[in-house]
Every structure is written in C-alpha cells, then in structure tokens.
Enzyme design. Structure first.
Site, PDB file in Angstrom:
ATOM      1  N   HIS A   1      69.052  34.337  36.839  1.00  0.00           N
ATOM      2  CA  HIS A   1      69.081  35.465  37.772  1.00  0.00           C
ATOM      3  C   HIS A   1      70.453  35.578  38.433  1.00  0.00           C
ATOM      4  O   HIS A   1      71.072  36.659  38.433  1.00  0.00           O
ATOM      5  CB  HIS A   1      67.993  35.251  38.823  1.00  0.00           C
ATOM      6  CG  HIS A   1      67.948  36.297  39.885  1.00  0.00           C
ATOM      7  ND1 HIS A   1      66.983  37.283  39.931  1.00  0.00           N
ATOM      8  CD2 HIS A   1      68.748  36.529  40.963  1.00  0.00           C
ATOM      9  CE1 HIS A   1      67.191  38.068  40.965  1.00  0.00           C
ATOM     10  NE2 HIS A   1      68.263  37.627  41.623  1.00  0.00           N
ATOM     11  N   GLU A   2      70.929  34.479  38.989  1.00  0.00           N
ATOM     12  CA  GLU A   2      72.200  34.521  39.721  1.00  0.00           C
ATOM     13  C   GLU A   2      73.376  34.769  38.792  1.00  0.00           C
ATOM     14  O   GLU A   2      74.343  35.438  39.171  1.00  0.00           O
ATOM     15  CB  GLU A   2      72.399  33.237  40.527  1.00  0.00           C
ATOM     16  CG  GLU A   2      71.370  33.030  41.630  1.00  0.00           C
ATOM     17  CD  GLU A   2      71.328  34.158  42.647  1.00  0.00           C
ATOM     18  OE1 GLU A   2      72.356  34.838  42.831  1.00  0.00           O
ATOM     19  OE2 GLU A   2      70.264  34.370  43.266  1.00  0.00           O
TER      20      GLU A   2
ATOM     21  N   HIS B   1      74.016  38.271  38.466  1.00  0.00           N
ATOM     22  CA  HIS B   1      74.846  38.848  39.527  1.00  0.00           C
ATOM     23  C   HIS B   1      76.337  38.600  39.264  1.00  0.00           C
ATOM     24  O   HIS B   1      77.177  39.441  39.612  1.00  0.00           O
ATOM     25  CB  HIS B   1      74.457  38.253  40.876  1.00  0.00           C
ATOM     26  CG  HIS B   1      73.180  38.781  41.434  1.00  0.00           C
ATOM     27  ND1 HIS B   1      72.900  40.128  41.498  1.00  0.00           N
ATOM     28  CD2 HIS B   1      72.090  38.154  41.966  1.00  0.00           C
ATOM     29  CE1 HIS B   1      71.702  40.315  42.039  1.00  0.00           C
ATOM     30  NE2 HIS B   1      71.197  39.135  42.327  1.00  0.00           N
TER      31      HIS B   1
END
Length: 703
Positions: free
Chosen positions: A495-496, A499
């Site tokens: 997920h990160e 980003h």
C-alpha cells in the site's frame, strides 16, 4: 534493507519484456541484476541528489536557521506580490512567483520537519518540532494576507489563465483565501478566527479526555479464559492478584477478539462505549454547533457542505446516496454472515442473545474453523529482503520504471537507502525515494510515506523532480534469524509503496497539484488498488519464498485462503463502519440533532436489528468525528469502492500488463490534482465509476 548480493547496473543490459514468475533464488538473481540492488557501499565522498533540494542530516541549529530562511523568503515573495498595483497585475508578476515559491519552499520546509520522524537525537527532534511550529504560524499569517488576496483576485478577474491547469491553480488560491474569510468584513473575519480557535480547542479537548481516561476493570484469570499467557503477563494486578484490564484499545481489542467468556466481553464493551460519556457528549454538541456557525459565516449552508466542497463528493446528499447504496447492496450478504455468527454462538454458549460485543470474537472463531491459516507459518514465507525485491519487480514491470540505488548518498542513518527512479523507455530521471524501514529508538512508530519534494514545472520550463520517503519499523535481520514480515505488514508495505510511485509518477505543472497533494477522497485510491496484488497467487509468489529455502514458493492453498479470508464477514464489518459514517454525516449536515437518540435509532436500522449496548454512547468516544475526519468518515470506503472498480475492469486479468499499467501511470497518476478526480477516473475506465465490482468482490469471497 540488508544488501542481497553483487549486481550489475541496469544500463548494461535491456530488461526482458516478457514477464516470468520467478521465485526464490532465481527471483533474487533476476531482481538483483534488474534492479541494481547493490551489495557493498563504496567509501568515498557522499553524493547530493541531482535535482533534489531536500536537506538531510541537519543539526538542530541548522534546522532552526533553515526555518528562519524559509519564513524570510516566503515573506519576501508575498510582500513583492502584494506590492503589484491592481491595474498592473499579470499571471507572470503575481501567480508565477507564488507558484515558484510553493515548489521551491516545500522541500526546505520538509527538510526542517521530517527529522522529528526519523532522527535519533532528542535535540534534533525538538528543533524540528519548533521549526514546524514557527513555519506553521507563518503559513497561517500568509493565508490571512488581504493584500495578497486582492492582487490574486484581480488576476482571476482578468481571465488570464495561460492553461486549464493554471486556471485551476488560480481558482484554488482564491478559494483558500476565501475559506479563511478574506472576502468578509473585518468583524466577520475576526469571528471566523475566533470560531476556528474554539473549534480547534474543543477538538483537542475531546481527544485529551479519551487519552486521559484511566478507567480499568478487574477480572480473575477464569474471567479472561482464551487470552494468551503473554497478554495476561502484560497486565497490571490489584493487591488480591486480580487482573486490571484498561480501556485502551489494545486491551479492549484483545478481550473482544479472544476472550471465551461472553460476560467479560460484554462488560468490557459496555465500559468502552461509556468512556467520557457526559463530558465528551457536551464537547461534541458544542463542537458541531460551532462548526455550523463557522461554515455559515463563510457562505455554506452547513459544515458538511464546507468540508465536502474540497472533495470528490462535493455535497452531503451525494455522501448519503453513496452510503445508502453500499449498505443496501450488502444487506443480504451481511444478514447471512450474522446468521452464521448467531448459530455458532448458540452452539458454544447456548441461547444467550447475540450482541454487538460478540462480533469480533465469533468472526475470529468462524475464521479459525473455515480457514487453515497459521499466520506464524505464513510469516515464514515473507523475509523482508525478498518481499522488498519482489515489490520492486512488480512496480517496475507494471509501470515501466527502473529503480537504481544511489550509492553514498547523504542520509541521516546508515540503515537508510536511496533509489533513483527512471522511465524504462526514455531513461529519463523521474525522481528519488528514500527507504528508512528499520526499527530504532525515537523513530515514528508507523509505516507511512512522506513527500519531501513535489514535482513542478518552473516558468522557464525546467521540471523539478519529486522525492519521497518511506518510513517503517521493521526488525533488522539478526545473524541466523532473518527479519520476517507478518502478512498484514506485507499488505501495508505494498500500500505505502503505491504512494511512493504516486508521488514519483506525477507530472503536474504546479507543486500544489503534485504527488500526494490531491483530493483527499482520491489520494488513497492508487494505494488501495495496489493492495490487490497481495491476494493473487501469481504476484504473491513473486514477493515470497520460505525463509530457510527461498526456492520454495508460498503454497497455493495459503494463497487461496488469504484471498478468501480478506473479505470474510466484510459486509457485516462494513455495515458497522457505515453506521458511524452516516452518524457523522447527519450531525454535520443538520441542526439541533439529539446525538444520543440518533445513535439509538441508527444502530438497529443499519446493523440488522442488533441494538446498541445499554448505557453506552458511541458519540462520546468516536474521535474521527471530532478531529481529522469530521464529515469525511466515509472517505475510506469511497476509496475502496473506486479501487475495486479499477482492479476488476483493468488489472484482474493482467497483473503485470505494462500497457494497462502505463495507461494508469500516464492518465491517473500523472495528472495528480491538476484535473477533477472523477474526470480522471471516468476517462481511464471509459465510463462512470461503479460500486458493482466492490459489492461483487465481497460476495465472491463469502463463506
């Protein structure tokens, strides 16, 4: 990350276009060559990163001096812009200087602020926090400069837009000034500021009351049957040897999920729901009233309209429509899930009624019975070095990127690594990212991504490249004991890193629209989308291998169980979240709401007849509605719905389809905040976004 073996630079050979599902040792060999993950760092002069003006490894005094420089430079530019006569304003003498200031000053601001998250020195962390307060105070004063607002408004009145993105930028400047009240009379402006100060204080008071709550319950060992010995050892004891269970979330979650004694679960759930009952109810009522007054002074009909004006939803009516559609679509599935839980409780505890306090415990019990998953064993397939290498492979192949480690870059700790990101086809440098993933004293305790420098286009046409920082708290390898990730940590890492790529691949002209500076309803969609790769066997095998023999891939049965477990009882869990979202939206869009009665009414209606626990008042212990997500609690579900639609429509049948990945990179990530998010998504999907894929994904994995 520990180094993994000698490697060659990517430039020595072209990457294979065909996707091969390597695992274990073969994967490491291929990844090491392709990604230039280098074994030994040469000892010579440290390098600055070309194109980055981020300052790292600053001393406490250097941070404070830089903060003063930031404030001085900002004031100088704002003064110059404000001095332009109203009949002489142009894009170049008003808007361009402000845009350039934003682009140039942001990495310097971050250079002052991010050390408080990563530095081991108390002095540096204190200086970083002090610098942040000083810069924040200055930025607040800038947002209240009527002289700057007048000249910006004068440019907007000329209609001199230069480009659609420039028009959007000017409109955002005007909007931000007017959301600070600069279009109001002086007396009304003072009232806006007074209300804002009161709102801030009450929000903090609500959270302080919860943090200061010292309530505990006393239980015998028999009362806590099912809790693991290590949990019991962590508890304080009363004089008679009885265990003290506090109402802190880690204690409450453990009891509600693991305790076999229904009476104990109920006592803990009731006490948790009563926290700060009288005082925080009063605080929240005052807070909501002040928010409505604040919004109306600024020309909005209620606080929800003020908060949502900056978001994709735009209005509370759209939020209600969205939440009600999701809730109705999940009712049948949630009813079947609830019936299954009730049946299991009847078998284990007799005819005692099923209550909301039983939800977590019986969800876990069904999962134990339905899934053959030992998460301790699953963890053995995720050595951190192998996971990170696999993530690199997936992201590079999917988005047409090449990562190359920068050796001997200036960093703040020897564990920190720096990577350049290049476009695979053109070999253009797109940006950099820092990895600071290992645990150490004084470091921020969660996994997150921090934008250090935003991409932007200067007035001369030169492009400023983006820089990102990924922070985590992973245990380093110990000799003979490689660092292993829990599966939830693998998902979080994916997920990160989404980003990181979101920050790097942005190509907006204005720093204000760059990277992570997008609509808050949109910012999580790319990262939520990329979590899907953690639940597909093909991609799971790319990022895993048994830690004692990495040629042994994760088993297909484990992959299937992880995917099925992902959405187990998701409809019922979502119903509970929707309940709080609807409550949050109602109190911020209507006047004189009886908060206690509202929750009593909504709870059984949304939760399929399950009543609220007697004597509890969830509104008194719901901090998301008090600070940070007021009128926006729906946003996480919103992001998940759009992410599910994109995955099902574009990626499910081609997890490493670079053609589709490049379309996503160029048409979704690249524009950032420079276009309306709904326009970006509709163009990419070729239609309006839909909730159907989200609903179908839950039904497909139902038990």
């Amino acid at each position: 990350m520990e180094s993994e073996g000698n490697s060659e630079k990517m430039s020595k050979q072209k990457r294979e276009r065909n996707v091969l599902a390597f695992t274990g040792a073969t994967a490491l060999a291929v990844i090491a060559v392709n990604f230039a993950i280098t074994a030994f760092k040469r000892r010579h002069k440290k390098k600055d990163l070309q194109g980055s003006i981020v300052r790292v490894n600053l001393s406490a005094s250097e941070i404070l001096k830089l903060a003063d420089k930031v404030v001085s430079k900002s004031k100088e530019v704002h003064d110059a812009v404000a001095s332009v006569p109203l009949d002489k304003v142009t894009f170049m003498n008003v808007i361009s200087p402000l845009a350039e200031l934003e682009a140039q000053i942001f990495p310097l601001v971050q250079s002052c602020v991010f050390p408080k998250l990563v530095c081991t020195s108390d002095d540096v962390r204190k200086a970083s926090a002090e610098a942040e307060r000083k810069i924040d105070a200055h930025m607040l004063s800038c947002s209240n400069r009527e002289d700057v607002y007048r000249v910006v408004k004068a440019v907007a009145a000329t209609g001199e837009w230069v480009s659609p993105e420039a028009k959007r930028y000017i409109q955002s400047l005007v909007r931000d000034f007017e959301r600070s009240g600069l279009n109001l009379t002086i007396s009304k402006r003072e009232e806006v500021q007074r209300l804002r100060d009161q709102i801030d204080e009450l929000s903090l008071q609500y959270v302080r009351n919860l943090n200061d709550d010292k309530t505990f319950l006393l239980f015998s060992e028999a009362d806590l049957l099912g809790l693991p010995p290590e949990f019991l050892k962590s508890l304080d004891k009363a004089e008679n040897g009885i265990f003290k269970v506090t109402l802190k979330s880690h204690h409450v979650a453990a009891v509600l999920e693991l305790c076999k004694v229904g009476r104990t679960r109920r006592l803990v759930a009731v006490a948790y729901g009563k926290r700060c009952g009288g005082i925080n109810l009063s605080v929240l009522e005052s807070l909501v009233e002040l928010r409505h007054k604040f919004a109306r002074l600024l020309g909005y009909s209620n606080y929800a309209d003020y908060a949502l004006d900056l978001r994709m939803t735009k209005s509370s009516s759209k939020v209600f429509e969205f939440l009600e559609e999701i809730s109705a679509s999940l009712t049948d599935l949630a009813s079947r899930e609830l019936l299954m839980l009730k049946d299991l409780k009847r078998k284990e505890e007799g005819e005692l009624p099923f209550g909301i306090e039983d939800l977590l415990y019986y969800v876990r019990r069904v999962e134990e019975l339905q899934f053959d998953l030992d998460f301790g064993a699953v963890k053995q397939y995720f050595p951190v070095n192998l996971v990170l290498s696999g993530i690199f492979k997936v992201f590079q192949d999917l988005f047409g990127l090449r990562f190359e480690e920068v050796l001997d870059a200036v960093v703040w700790h020897s564990d920190v690594r720096v990577f350049s990101v290049f476009d695979l086809s053109s070999n253009d440098l797109l940006g950099y990212f820092y990895l600071d993933i290992y645990k150490r004293e004084g470091k921020y305790g969660h996994t997150c991504v921090v934008a250090l420098q935003n991409g932007a286009l200067s007035s001369t046409g030169a492009r400023q490249i983006p820089v990102a920082l990924l922070i985590s708290q992973i245990q380093k390898d110990i000799v003979g004991h490689p660092s292993l990730l829990r599966f939830s940590e693998v998902v979080n890492f994916f997920h990160e890193f989404g980003h990181v790529v979101q920050q790097i691949c942005n190509r907006a002209s204005f720093a204000r629209f760059s990277g992570l500076r997008v609509d808050p309803d949109f910012v999580e969609i790319p990262a939520q989308l990329l979590e899907n790769w953690c639940y597909e066997s093909f991609s799971l095998k790319l990022i895993s291998g048994f830690y004692q023999d990495i040629t042994t891939p994760i088993k297909d049965e484990i992959c299937k169980s992880l995917k099925r477990r992902r959405y187990a009882f998701s409809a019922l869990k979502l119903k509970q979240e929707i309940l709080y979202c609807i409550f949050d939206q109602i109190i911020h869009s209507a006047d004189n709401v009886d908060i206690v009665e509202l929750f009593k009414h909504l709870h059984p209606k949304v939760m399929l007849g399950l009543p609220m626990l007697e004597g509890t008042n969830p509104a008194s212990c719901f901090p998301r509605s008090a600070i940070g997500f007021e009128s926006a609690c729906y946003s996480r579900i919103w992001s998940e719905v759009f992410a599910a639609d994109i995955f099902a429509c574009k990626f499910r049948d081609g997890l490493l389809n670079q053609r589709v990945g490049m379309q996503f990179r160029n048409n979704v990530l690249a524009p950032g905040g420079s276009k309306e998010p709904i326009e970006i998504l509709s163009d990419f999907l070729g239609r309006e976004p839909s909730i159907q894929a989200f609903v179908d994904s839950r039904a497909e994995c139902s038990l």
